[in-house]
Design a protein around this motif. Structure first.
Motif, short mmCIF file in Angstrom:
data_model
loop_
_atom_site.label_atom_id
_atom_site.label_comp_id
_atom_site.label_asym_id
_atom_site.label_seq_id
_atom_site.Cartn_x
_atom_site.Cartn_y
_atom_site.Cartn_z
N ALA A 410 100.72 27.93 81.97
CA ALA A 410 99.71 28.79 81.34
C ALA A 410 99.42 28.28 79.93
CB ALA A 410 100.17 30.24 81.30
N LEU A 411 98.70 27.19 79.84
CA LEU A 411 98.41 26.55 78.56
C LEU A 411 97.15 27.15 77.95
CD1 LEU A 411 99.06 22.82 79.49
CD2 LEU A 411 100.62 24.42 78.36
N GLU A 412 97.23 27.53 76.69
CA GLU A 412 96.06 28.00 75.95
C GLU A 412 95.29 26.78 75.45
OE1 GLU A 412 95.11 31.08 75.53
OE2 GLU A 412 96.85 32.21 76.24
N VAL A 413 94.05 26.66 75.87
CA VAL A 413 93.23 25.51 75.50
C VAL A 413 91.92 26.02 74.91
CG1 VAL A 413 91.99 23.47 76.32
CG2 VAL A 413 94.23 24.04 77.28
N THR A 414 91.53 25.45 73.78
CA THR A 414 90.23 25.76 73.17
C THR A 414 89.50 24.46 72.86
OG1 THR A 414 91.13 25.77 70.91
CG2 THR A 414 91.13 27.87 72.13
N VAL A 415 88.21 24.60 72.56
CA VAL A 415 87.41 23.42 72.24
C VAL A 415 86.57 23.68 71.00
CG1 VAL A 415 87.26 22.66 74.64
CG2 VAL A 415 85.46 24.12 73.69
N SER A 416 86.24 22.59 70.34
CA SER A 416 85.25 22.61 69.27
C SER A 416 84.05 21.81 69.75
CB SER A 416 85.82 22.01 67.98
OG SER A 416 86.97 22.74 67.57
N ALA A 417 82.86 22.20 69.31
CA ALA A 417 81.64 21.53 69.79
C ALA A 417 80.66 21.33 68.65
CB ALA A 417 80.99 22.35 70.90
N GLY A 418 79.96 20.20 68.69
CA GLY A 418 78.91 19.90 67.72
C GLY A 418 77.61 19.60 68.44
N VAL A 419 76.51 20.15 67.93
CA VAL A 419 75.20 20.02 68.57
C VAL A 419 74.27 19.20 67.69
CG1 VAL A 419 73.19 21.28 69.46
CG2 VAL A 419 75.49 22.23 69.74
N ALA A 420 73.54 18.28 68.32
CA ALA A 420 72.52 17.51 67.61
C ALA A 420 71.28 17.45 68.47
CB ALA A 420 73.03 16.10 67.30
N THR A 421 70.11 17.39 67.83
CA THR A 421 68.84 17.32 68.55
C THR A 421 68.12 16.02 68.20
OG1 THR A 421 67.73 18.55 66.80
CG2 THR A 421 68.59 19.82 68.66
N PHE A 422 67.23 15.61 69.09
CA PHE A 422 66.46 14.37 68.92
C PHE A 422 65.36 14.62 67.89
CE2 PHE A 422 62.94 11.59 70.59
CZ PHE A 422 63.50 10.39 70.15
N LEU A 423 65.21 13.69 66.93
CA LEU A 423 64.30 13.90 65.81
C LEU A 423 63.00 13.11 65.92
CD1 LEU A 423 66.85 13.87 62.85
CD2 LEU A 423 65.96 15.82 64.15
N GLY A 424 62.81 12.33 66.98
CA GLY A 424 61.54 11.62 67.12
C GLY A 424 61.70 10.12 67.22
N ASP A 425 60.59 9.41 67.11
CA ASP A 425 60.54 7.96 67.37
C ASP A 425 61.53 7.15 66.55
OD1 ASP A 425 58.56 8.55 69.14
OD2 ASP A 425 56.91 7.84 67.89
N GLU A 426 61.78 7.56 65.33
CA GLU A 426 62.64 6.78 64.46
C GLU A 426 64.12 7.04 64.71
OE1 GLU A 426 61.37 4.47 62.52
OE2 GLU A 426 59.39 5.06 63.26
N ASP A 427 64.41 8.05 65.51
CA ASP A 427 65.80 8.39 65.78
C ASP A 427 66.41 7.37 66.74
OD1 ASP A 427 68.02 9.91 65.38
OD2 ASP A 427 67.36 11.66 66.51
N THR A 428 67.70 7.10 66.62
CA THR A 428 68.41 6.17 67.50
C THR A 428 69.60 6.88 68.13
OG1 THR A 428 69.92 5.38 65.78
CG2 THR A 428 67.78 4.26 65.98
N ILE A 429 70.14 6.24 69.16
CA ILE A 429 71.34 6.80 69.81
C ILE A 429 72.47 6.93 68.81
CG2 ILE A 429 73.14 6.35 71.52
CD1 ILE A 429 71.06 5.12 73.32
N ALA A 430 72.67 5.90 67.99
CA ALA A 430 73.76 5.92 67.01
C ALA A 430 73.58 7.06 66.02
CB ALA A 430 73.83 4.58 66.28
N ASP A 431 72.32 7.27 65.56
CA ASP A 431 72.07 8.35 64.60
C ASP A 431 72.33 9.71 65.23
OD1 ASP A 431 71.38 6.55 62.65
OD2 ASP A 431 69.22 6.64 63.10
N MET A 432 71.85 9.89 66.45
CA MET A 432 72.00 11.18 67.12
C MET A 432 73.48 11.47 67.40
SD MET A 432 69.86 12.41 70.45
CE MET A 432 69.80 14.13 70.95
N MET A 433 74.22 10.47 67.85
CA MET A 433 75.64 10.65 68.10
C MET A 433 76.40 10.92 66.82
SD MET A 433 76.11 10.50 71.34
CE MET A 433 77.88 10.29 71.39
N ARG A 434 75.97 10.28 65.72
CA ARG A 434 76.65 10.50 64.44
C ARG A 434 76.47 11.94 63.96
NH1 ARG A 434 73.96 7.14 61.74
NH2 ARG A 434 75.19 5.33 62.34
N ARG A 435 75.26 12.49 64.17
CA ARG A 435 75.03 13.87 63.77
C ARG A 435 75.86 14.83 64.63
NH1 ARG A 435 69.79 12.09 63.91
NH2 ARG A 435 69.24 13.41 65.70
#
Length: 456
Positions: A410-435
């Protein structure tokens, strides 16, 4: 289509005659004068088809065929045996040795070319599958499951307007343990569960329908394209059999048939079609292994990057929103350190199942590594993504996890989560993942077990 064909015969005149016939049809011809020479050429030159004489001094054609089929390097090459012997026992012996076909000398040119065309169609499928597999997992020996697939009983559909012919085919097949169906019994096969049809025995002579049209239909219909089609013909209808081979028939049995030859040809054709099925399954598994995380069944980092790039382009072109949720299990290292890696793996598997149960069908759940997970949410803005991430967080924290042992039941497990959205043509995968990672770090710093988003 052209091909490289090895002709094996101890008589020079026979080799030259066959070479002339084949080169007139634009085949590339290799020659061997005896069994050992044939094995050497087969391994060094990899012909597409081998035409093998049976009666040779020293090592005869049967032994050559057995050695070819026993070697992983040459087992896939179709072998057509050529001999002056015409007894059924000789044909069966050749088929039992692994030969794919058997032609009697003097070889009829039309029959020869028809058989070659049929074998080349088979080669076109198997060679492509073998090359695809070789680019990933190397071809190896059959597994236990694959061997059972090759050797399971055969489901045979007999299509013939003569009740006498049907009985002559049905009785020996059923005695050998195979299941036989006629057209009026075909529904029985559908009701039998996961069984499927393997072979069609198609009568060609003296039929009340156009058997060639039916043969062509079976080959062009998606549902029956992969079936082995063996046509049965009277001795006087050799030309009809040749046309059937040109239309896609797999093999020919002449009437009056011999039971031993019938069973041997059924076995040969079925093993060939099932070999293709095994190769297809191996290729599919290889493709799956390249994009699936084997522990959790989720997509891996390679697939994640590919899909994220694709959805960013779609979002940029269509103006639709796109969000990602980066999820990390809180204090997961303690689970491994205290309860062991087996308990940790069980937690990861159950964790993946809970995430999958709390996302939409179009969301893409990935495990890029360790205790890190990422959910790609197409057509989803930041607020909706935060709500979805909160739903995942609550589902993880709602119930304990079973680590597989009494101390970790009976292990107590929790998570933390971070959300990022796509900002348009100038956005990159690396930038989105970094946010997304920055938002996740913000959630961790704020005390864990929560969801955070980060403005651009």
């Amino acid at each position: 289509m052209s091909a490289r064909i090895l002709v094996v015969d101890d008589i020079l005149a026979n080799r030259r005659l066959m070479q002339a016939k084949l080169e007139a049809k634009y085949y590339s011809v290799l020659l061997a004068e005896n069994g050992p020479h044939a094995l050497e050429v087969a391994h060094s030159s990899a012909p597409e088809i081998i035409l093998l004489d049976v009666m040779m001094p020293g090592m005869d054609g049967y032994e050559v065929c057995r050695q070819l089929k026993a070697s992983p390097e040459t087992a896939h090459i179709p072998v057509v045996m050529l001999t002056a012997l015409s007894e059924t026992a000789d044909r069966v012996r050749g088929l039992d040795a692994g030969a794919d076909d058997f032609l009697t000398k003097p070889v009829d040119d039309f029959a020869l070319m028809s058989r070659l065309n049929a074998l080349l169609r088979y080669n076109a499928v198997t060679n492509e599958l073998r090359q695809r597999e070789a680019s990933g997992v190397k071809i190896g020996a059959f597994s236990e499951d694959e061997a059972s697939t090759l050797n399971r009983p055969v489901n045979v559909l007999v299509v013939d307007t003569s009740p006498y012919n049907i009985k002559r085919l049905r009785d020996p097949l059923e005695q050998a343990g195979h299941r036989v169906f006629t057209l009026d019994q075909a529904d029985g096969l559908k009701q039998s569960g996961n069984e499927k049809l393997d072979v069609v025995l198609l009568g060609m002579s003296n039929q009340g329908y156009d058997p060639l049209r039916l043969c062509a239909h079976l080959r062009t219909n998606d549902a029956t394209r992969a079936l082995s089609i063996i046509v049965t013909v009277d001795e006087r209808d050799v030309d009809l059999a040749g046309r059937a081979l040109e239309l896609g028939a797999s093999d020919v049995i002449q009437q009056p048939l011999a039971v031993e030859e019938l069973l041997a040809r059924i076995r040969t054709q079925t093993r060939r079609s099932r070999y293709v099925e095994i190769l297809r399954n191996r290729v599919d598994r290889g493709l799956e292994l390249s994009v699936i995380d084997q522990l959790t069944g989720l997509y891996n980092r390679r697939y994640m990057n590919n899909q994220l790039s694709l959805w960013m382009k779609r979002s940029s072109m269509g103006g639709t929103p796109l969000s990602v949720v980066s999820v990390d299990i809180d204090h997961f290292k303690k689970v491994n350190d205290v309860y062991g890696h087996e308990a940790g793996d069980r937690v990861l598997k159950e964790f993946a199942e809970r995430i999958m149960a709390n996302v939409r069908p179009k969301d893409i759940v990935c495990r890029p590594g360790g205790e890190e997970f990422l959910v790609i949410m197409p057509e989803t803005g930041g607020d909706l993504a935060c709500s979805a991430a909160e739903r995942i967080r609550r589902a993880i924290a709602a119930e304990t996890f079973d680590g597989g042992t009494r101390s970790a039941s009976a292990l107590e497990v929790t998570v933390s989560a971070g959300v990022a959205t796509f900002l348009g043509d100038e956005d990159t995968i690396a930038d989105m993942m970094r946010r997304a990672d920055d938002a996740l770090y913000k959630a961790k710093s704020a005390g864990r077990n929560q969801v955070k988003s980060l403005a651009a």
